[in-house]
Write a protein that holds these residues in place. Structure first.
Motif, PDB file in Angstrom:
ATOM      1  N   LYS A 277       0.833  -1.207   0.000  1.00 15.99           N
ATOM      2  CA  LYS A 277       0.000   0.000   0.000  1.00 15.99           C
ATOM      3  C   LYS A 277       0.868   1.258   0.000  1.00 15.99           C
ATOM      4  O   LYS A 277       0.494   2.280  -0.580  1.00 15.99           O
ATOM      5  CB  LYS A 277      -0.923  -0.005   1.224  1.00 15.99           C
ATOM      6  N   ASP A 278       2.034   1.181   0.640  1.00 15.57           N
ATOM      7  CA  ASP A 278       2.944   2.330   0.639  1.00 15.57           C
ATOM      8  C   ASP A 278       3.376   2.673  -0.786  1.00 15.57           C
ATOM      9  O   ASP A 278       3.443   3.853  -1.155  1.00 15.57           O
ATOM     10  CB  ASP A 278       4.181   2.018   1.491  1.00 15.57           C
ATOM     11  N   THR A 279       3.688   1.638  -1.564  1.00 16.61           N
ATOM     12  CA  THR A 279       4.075   1.875  -2.951  1.00 16.61           C
ATOM     13  C   THR A 279       2.900   2.401  -3.763  1.00 16.61           C
ATOM     14  O   THR A 279       3.054   3.307  -4.599  1.00 16.61           O
ATOM     15  CB  THR A 279       4.625   0.591  -3.592  1.00 16.61           C
ATOM     16  N   LEU A 280       1.712   1.846  -3.537  1.00 16.88           N
ATOM     17  CA  LEU A 280       0.514   2.345  -4.228  1.00 16.88           C
ATOM     18  C   LEU A 280       0.315   3.831  -3.968  1.00 16.88           C
ATOM     19  O   LEU A 280      -0.088   4.586  -4.875  1.00 16.88           O
ATOM     20  CB  LEU A 280      -0.726   1.584  -3.760  1.00 16.88           C
ATOM     21  N   SER A 281       0.620   4.274  -2.747  1.00 11.79           N
ATOM     22  CA  SER A 281       0.383   5.672  -2.377  1.00 11.79           C
ATOM     23  C   SER A 281       1.290   6.636  -3.127  1.00 11.79           C
ATOM     24  O   SER A 281       1.034   7.841  -3.154  1.00 11.79           O
ATOM     25  CB  SER A 281       0.568   5.853  -0.864  1.00 11.79           C
ATOM     26  N   THR A 282       2.363   6.099  -3.734  1.00  7.23           N
ATOM     27  CA  THR A 282       3.285   6.969  -4.485  1.00  7.23           C
ATOM     28  C   THR A 282       2.896   7.095  -5.954  1.00  7.23           C
ATOM     29  O   THR A 282       3.524   7.866  -6.693  1.00  7.23           O
ATOM     30  CB  THR A 282       4.724   6.422  -4.405  1.00  7.23           C
ATOM     31  N   MET A 283       1.888   6.348  -6.401  1.00 11.41           N
ATOM     32  CA  MET A 283       1.487   6.395  -7.800  1.00 11.41           C
ATOM     33  C   MET A 283       0.657   7.642  -8.089  1.00 11.41           C
ATOM     34  O   MET A 283       0.038   8.228  -7.199  1.00 11.41           O
ATOM     35  CB  MET A 283       0.690   5.139  -8.173  1.00 11.41           C
ATOM     36  N   LYS A 284       0.634   8.032  -9.355  1.00 17.52           N
ATOM     37  CA  LYS A 284      -0.111   9.218  -9.776  1.00 17.52           C
ATOM     38  C   LYS A 284      -1.615   8.999  -9.573  1.00 17.52           C
ATOM     39  O   LYS A 284      -2.108   7.890  -9.810  1.00 17.52           O
ATOM     40  CB  LYS A 284       0.166   9.516 -11.252  1.00 17.52           C
ATOM     41  N   PRO A 285      -2.357  10.024  -9.194  1.00 18.76           N
ATOM     42  CA  PRO A 285      -3.817   9.893  -9.101  1.00 18.76           C
ATOM     43  C   PRO A 285      -4.390   9.453 -10.443  1.00 18.76           C
ATOM     44  O   PRO A 285      -3.991   9.945 -11.497  1.00 18.76           O
ATOM     45  CB  PRO A 285      -4.274  11.313  -8.739  1.00 18.76           C
ATOM     46  N   GLY A 286      -5.323   8.512 -10.391  1.00 20.72           N
ATOM     47  CA  GLY A 286      -5.940   8.012 -11.615  1.00 20.72           C
ATOM     48  C   GLY A 286      -5.233   6.824 -12.224  1.00 20.72           C
ATOM     49  O   GLY A 286      -5.716   6.243 -13.203  1.00 20.72           O
ATOM     50  N   SER A 287      -4.085   6.430 -11.642  1.00 18.01           N
ATOM     51  CA  SER A 287      -3.378   5.251 -12.138  1.00 18.01           C
ATOM     52  C   SER A 287      -4.205   3.998 -11.908  1.00 18.01           C
ATOM     53  O   SER A 287      -5.110   3.965 -11.065  1.00 18.01           O
ATOM     54  CB  SER A 287      -2.025   5.105 -11.439  1.00 18.01           C
ATOM     55  N   VAL A 288      -3.878   2.945 -12.658  1.00 15.49           N
ATOM     56  CA  VAL A 288      -4.641   1.698 -12.579  1.00 15.49           C
ATOM     57  C   VAL A 288      -3.674   0.534 -12.336  1.00 15.49           C
ATOM     58  O   VAL A 288      -2.626   0.442 -12.980  1.00 15.49           O
ATOM     59  CB  VAL A 288      -5.424   1.434 -13.882  1.00 15.49           C
ATOM     60  N   VAL A 289      -4.039  -0.325 -11.408  1.00 20.07           N
ATOM     61  CA  VAL A 289      -3.274  -1.546 -11.139  1.00 20.07           C
ATOM     62  C   VAL A 289      -4.202  -2.736 -11.318  1.00 20.07           C
ATOM     63  O   VAL A 289      -5.332  -2.733 -10.799  1.00 20.07           O
ATOM     64  CB  VAL A 289      -2.697  -1.547  -9.704  1.00 20.07           C
ATOM     65  N   VAL A 290      -3.762  -3.735 -12.073  1.00 19.11           N
ATOM     66  CA  VAL A 290      -4.545  -4.965 -12.254  1.00 19.11           C
ATOM     67  C   VAL A 290      -3.793  -6.110 -11.569  1.00 19.11           C
ATOM     68  O   VAL A 290      -2.636  -6.378 -11.884  1.00 19.11           O
ATOM     69  CB  VAL A 290      -4.753  -5.302 -13.745  1.00 19.11           C
ATOM     70  N   ASP A 291      -4.460  -6.747 -10.623  1.00 16.32           N
ATOM     71  CA  ASP A 291      -3.872  -7.851  -9.860  1.00 16.32           C
ATOM     72  C   ASP A 291      -4.442  -9.166 -10.374  1.00 16.32           C
ATOM     73  O   ASP A 291      -5.539  -9.573 -10.002  1.00 16.32           O
ATOM     74  CB  ASP A 291      -4.186  -7.667  -8.374  1.00 16.32           C
TER      75      ASP A 291
END
Length: 385
Positions: A277-291
């Motif tokens: 989650k820490d790494t997710l918090s550094t991504m640009k707003p509106g970014s998309v991650v598919v797990d």
């Protein structure tokens, strides 16, 4: 020889979702009938993959209202997913059951197969050999999953993937980072590249770098020591130290990406956590991650099995059942896998399934036979559980 095909939208079995795929297509039914098999299909079996009952009937199948009408007389049950325990209890001894049986995580069902003297063949266990390619259902469905994941991500991204130069200005191409360059990952790379994105990829197996680059992607080189792959082509599990080095090295690539797709899954084990989650918090707003692995434990901290969630204004997609999003193509490919398997091992006149543990495909994929669990990997897994 009688083969039964279930309407799996009626039989949820071990999985709570409504299955959209079917184990046969009208084309493969025709070929099975020409081989001398009698094909029984539950009505509505192909509706969610957009095949009508009339198409199966025209191909030579016999339609039945429910599986109970014929279950006690069949020789082969071909499924997409594992049948439920009630269905297994109706099958005669020596029935050959073929499908995604999820054997490492379904010990009680596997034991029921053995106790019922059923020969169970798990398509996940089919080896990745040249001869077995045409039967490799895991790879055929993973390839579709790679395509679907990119399309889902693109539909959620508040921008476009290709560069666009207009009088109003230039839009830069989206950056896509794919973690894991197996079958699904390579298809995701190819799809994102065709849509005009800049694609970066990483895999613990340096041997796949050439494949990534041949598709137009760039390979992220990270020195984490000895890695490699198993004899079946799967990535080996990393040590905790290697995981920490890798997470730090990938962090910059994740931060700068518009879309991140994780495809890391370990055969028979829980998938590794790749993005915190820490790494997710550094991504640009509106970014998309598919797990891709959300349903089996997840590569992304906070991903929700079967759902799409927002974490710090990052869209995290964990819906799973990816190939079912293109259910007709998925059915066509899976049906061909099943036909090729049956065509390889059903011999003689009248036809019969020829089982030989001297055959490398059957030795690897048959998990129960003659009243016992036969697969050594499963036996060791159950003993260590």
């Amino acid at each position: 020889m009688k083969i039964l095909i279930l309407n799996e939208s009626r039989h949820t079995g071990l999985h709570a979702h409504t299955e959209k795929r079917c184990a046969v297509s009208p084309s493969t039914v025709s070929k099975l009938v020409r081989k001398g098999l009698v094909v029984f299909i539950e009505k509505g079996a192909g509706l969610l993959s957009h095949y009508n009952d009339s198409e199966f009937e025209s191909a030579g199948a016999t339609l039945i209202d429910t599986a109970d009408e014929i279950a006690s007389e069949i020789d082969v049950l071909a499924c997409v997913n594992a049948p439920n325990k009630l269905m297994v209890s109706t099958l005669p001894a020596h029935t050959v059951v073929i499908g995604h049986l999820d054997p490492f995580f379904q010990k009680s069902l596997v034991n029921q197969f053995a106790e019922s003297n059923i020969t169970a063949l798990s398509v996940e266990m089919i080896p990745r050999s040249s001869r077995a390619q045409k039967m490799d259902a895991l790879s055929s469905q993973a390839s579709l999953a790679g395509y679907v994941m990119v399309m889902k991500a693109a539909s959620r991204l508040p921008s476009i993937l290709p560069m666009m130069m207009t009088p109003s200005g230039t839009i830069k191409p989206a950056k896509v980072f794919v973690i894991g360059a197996g079958v699904a990952g390579l298809q995701a790379i190819a799809t994102a590249k065709r849509l005009g994105a800049n694609v970066l990829a990483y895999d613990t197996r340096p041997v796949v770098a050439e494949q990534v680059e041949s598709l137009g992607g760039k390979f992220l080189n990270v020195d984490i020591g000895e890695t490699g792959q198993t004899k079946d082509g799967y990535a080996k599990e990393l040590t905790d130290e290697q995981k920490a080095i890798l997470a730090e090295a990938q962090k910059e690539a994740i931060q700068s990406s518009d879309i991140v797709i994780t495809t890391a899954q370990l055969f028979g084990r829980k998938p590794p956590l790749l993005i915190s989650k820490d790494t997710l918090s550094t991504m640009k707003p509106g970014s998309v991650v598919v797990d891709m692995a959300a349903l089996s434990g997840g590569n992304v901290e906070g991903s929700s099995p079967g759902e799409t969630v927002k974490i710090n204004d990052v869209c995290v997609i964990g819906t799973g059942n990816w190939s079912e999003e293109v259910s007709r193509a998925a059915t066509d490919m899976y049906a061909n896998n099943i036909y090729n398997l049956l065509d390889e091992f059903i011999k003689d006149d009248p036809p019969a399934f020829q089982l030989s543990f001297d055959d490398d495909i059957l030795a690897a994929s048959v998990i129960t036979h003659d009243g016992k669990v036969t697969n050594q990997l499963l036996i060791k897994s159950y003993e260590g559980a």
